[in-house]
Enzyme design. Structure first.
Site, PDB file in Angstrom:
ATOM      1  N   ASP A   1      -8.486   6.913   8.681  1.00 23.64           N
ATOM      2  CA  ASP A   1      -9.551   5.935   8.420  1.00 23.64           C
ATOM      3  C   ASP A   1      -9.615   4.914   9.550  1.00 23.64           C
ATOM      4  OD1 ASP A   1     -11.532   4.655   6.721  1.00 23.64           O
ATOM      5  OD2 ASP A   1     -10.044   3.077   6.399  1.00 23.64           O
TER       6      ASP A   1
ATOM      7  N   ALA B   1     -11.357   2.317   3.979  1.00 19.64           N
ATOM      8  CA  ALA B   1     -10.387   2.502   2.884  1.00 19.64           C
ATOM      9  C   ALA B   1     -10.360   1.282   1.960  1.00 19.64           C
ATOM     10  CB  ALA B   1      -8.998   2.769   3.450  1.00 19.64           C
ATOM     11  N   PHE B   2     -10.626   0.113   2.522  1.00 14.99           N
ATOM     12  CA  PHE B   2     -10.579  -1.123   1.715  1.00 14.99           C
ATOM     13  C   PHE B   2     -11.838  -1.306   0.865  1.00 14.99           C
ATOM     14  CE2 PHE B   2     -13.807  -3.937   3.529  1.00 14.99           C
ATOM     15  CZ  PHE B   2     -14.172  -3.202   4.651  1.00 14.99           C
TER      16      PHE B   2
ATOM     17  N   HIS C   1     -12.986   3.173   8.882  1.00 16.51           N
ATOM     18  CA  HIS C   1     -12.284   1.977   8.387  1.00 16.51           C
ATOM     19  C   HIS C   1     -12.914   1.462   7.082  1.00 16.51           C
ATOM     20  CE1 HIS C   1      -9.288  -1.151   9.972  1.00 16.51           C
ATOM     21  NE2 HIS C   1      -9.370  -1.274   8.670  1.00 16.51           N
TER      22      HIS C   1
ATOM     23  N   SER D   1      -3.805   3.035   8.198  1.00 15.93           N
ATOM     24  CA  SER D   1      -3.215   1.733   8.527  1.00 15.93           C
ATOM     25  C   SER D   1      -3.855   1.113   9.778  1.00 15.93           C
ATOM     26  CB  SER D   1      -1.704   1.894   8.671  1.00 15.93           C
ATOM     27  OG  SER D   1      -1.086   0.673   8.418  1.00 15.93           O
ATOM     28  N   ARG D   2      -3.454   1.566  10.945  1.00 16.94           N
ATOM     29  CA  ARG D   2      -4.060   1.109  12.197  1.00 16.94           C
ATOM     30  C   ARG D   2      -4.038   2.267  13.192  1.00 16.94           C
ATOM     31  NH1 ARG D   2      -5.954  -2.343   9.661  1.00 16.94           N
ATOM     32  NH2 ARG D   2      -5.734  -4.603   9.826  1.00 16.94           N
TER      33      ARG D   2
ATOM     34  N   GLU E   1     -11.214   1.673  17.963  1.00 20.30           N
ATOM     35  CA  GLU E   1     -12.349   1.765  17.015  1.00 20.30           C
ATOM     36  C   GLU E   1     -13.345   0.621  17.186  1.00 20.30           C
ATOM     37  OE1 GLU E   1     -10.018   1.626  13.291  1.00 20.30           O
ATOM     38  OE2 GLU E   1     -10.973  -0.292  12.852  1.00 20.30           O
TER      39      GLU E   1
ATOM     40  N   ILE F   1       0.828  -1.208   0.000  1.00 27.41           N
ATOM     41  CA  ILE F   1       0.000   0.000   0.000  1.00 27.41           C
ATOM     42  C   ILE F   1       0.866   1.264   0.000  1.00 27.41           C
ATOM     43  CG2 ILE F   1      -1.722   1.294   1.332  1.00 27.41           C
ATOM     44  CD1 ILE F   1      -2.782  -1.483   2.314  1.00 27.41           C
TER      45      ILE F   1
END
Ligand code: NAD
Length: 340
Positions: free
Chosen positions: A261, A300-301, A298, A236-237, A266, A158
């Site tokens: 994101d 982005a994917f 979350h 990412s995280r 979360e 990524i």
């Protein structure tokens, strides 16, 4: 094979129906459960051959013990990261862990760029104004990416794509990784030590996995080394950043903007509609109130391409496990996927 899918989302069920994947992999018998997989809910998997977990499920030693007691032999992660799994406990209980190592790095990299572009040009604020009948331009002066210095931390699948897109905008791209990528060097990334990346970059973007060594890598000390007013992007995280330190820096102006994101803590927030409730998380409430922050839950994917790849790989993982489950040699070959 019977599979219990935990943390099942409406959008996933709809996608599986509409894409025809449920029919294509009709030999796999799946049940969707809304419950998050954790120690208390592991018993719901009693009698299933496999469970399918999502990014915020808690697959700790107690969860794995519960799964094992219910007869589960395979844990399918429908995500790339496996920081939420106790791999040692899975091995101890003989549970084979399979994941989706790459489903669409483009989805995540492009989303990181989308957050950055929105913050740079204040698109989110301009959009909200127009919806409110406010057509004034005051306060919407932005900055261009051309000619800026962007620091990319983690140049795996990524991070490399993110860096390549930014190089295409005419930005200078600095990189830091524990392993350098020849490809990234070829398209113009300059690898520098972390401190140099922080001090030279106007934009810093995080693309490394969550590990004990990367947790809170962006803390007060790291932020103090950054250029005043820099923009931070994290797709990412959440735990890569010390969120309290980030909030303080956003308030003081040391950080100019945050696009994220992901969020530390979360789980329990993201993927739930809490719009009718009072949030108890003060840090999240502060972030929501800051105009220079763009937060997304979350997603982005979340593209059609990525969902197709995630579920096709997950179904194939089920079938591969089914073929390998009675052979120690085949199972060991499969298990190497987790950390590969
Ligand atoms: P990858 O494994 O291809 O790349 C990770 C890179 O980080 C590697 O080059 C590795 O060497 C590097 N790295 C490891 N430790 C490091 C450290 N201490 N400092 C700097 N670099 C380090 O992974 P990827 O597919 O590019 O994914 C990166 C991360 O993106 C994942 O771990 C996951 O956390 C996150 N992700 C988020 C979403 C989302 O929807 N928001 C989706 C997929 C992945």
């Amino acid at each position: 094979m019977r599979v219990a899918v935990f943390s099942a989302q409406r959008f996933e069920r709809d996608f599986l129906q509409e894409s025809g994947l449920l029919q294509e992999f009709g030999s796999v018998d799946i049940d969707f459960l809304e419950a998050r997989l954790e120690a208390d809910t592991a018993k719901l998997a009693m009698g299933y051959d496999a469970v399918c977990a999502f990014v915020n499920d808690s697959i700790c030693a107690a969860t794995l013990k519960g799964l094992k007691e219910g007869g589960v032999r395979c844990l399918l992660l429908r995500c790339a990261g496996f920081n939420n799994v106790d791999l040692a406990a899975a091995a101890e209980h003989g549970i084979c862990v399979l994941r989706v190592p790459a489903y669409s790095p483009y989805a995540v990299a492009e989303f990181g760029v989308a957050l950055l572009l929105a913050l740079a040009r204040k698109t989110h604020r301009a959009y909200a104004r127009v919806r409110d009948g406010n057509f004034a331009a005051g306060g919407l002066t932005g900055f261009e990416l051309h000619g800026r210095t962007v620091g990319v931390i983690g140049t795996g699948k990524i991070g490399r794509l993110f860096a390549r897109i930014l190089a295409g905008f005419g930005a200078t791209v600095l990189a830091y990784d524990v392993r350098q990528s020849e490809e990234a060097i070829k398209f113009g990334c300059e690898y520098v030590p972390m401190d140099e990346l922080l001090s030279r970059s106007e934009i810093v973007s995080l693309h490394c996995p969550l590990l004990p060594s990367t947790r809170h890598m962006i803390d007060a000390e790291a932020i103090g080394k950054m250029k005043r007013g820099a923009t931070l992007i994290n797709v990412s995280r959440g735990e890569l950043m010390d969120t309290r330190a980030v909030v303080d820096a956003l308030k003081s102006g040391q950080l100019g903007a945050l696009g994220a994101d992901v969020y530390e803590g979360e789980a329990g927030l993201f993927f739930h509609d809490l719009s009718g409730q009072v949030l108890k998380d003060d840090t999240m409430m502060t972030l929501q109130s800051l105009p220079n922050v763009l937060l997304t839950p979350h997603v982005a994917f979340l593209t059609d391409t990525a969902l197709g790849n995630i579920w096709t790989t997950t179904f194939n993982n089920v079938l591969d496990f089914d073929k390998a489950k009675d052979s120690e040699e085949l199972l060991n070959q499969l298990k190497n996927q987790v950390v590969a």
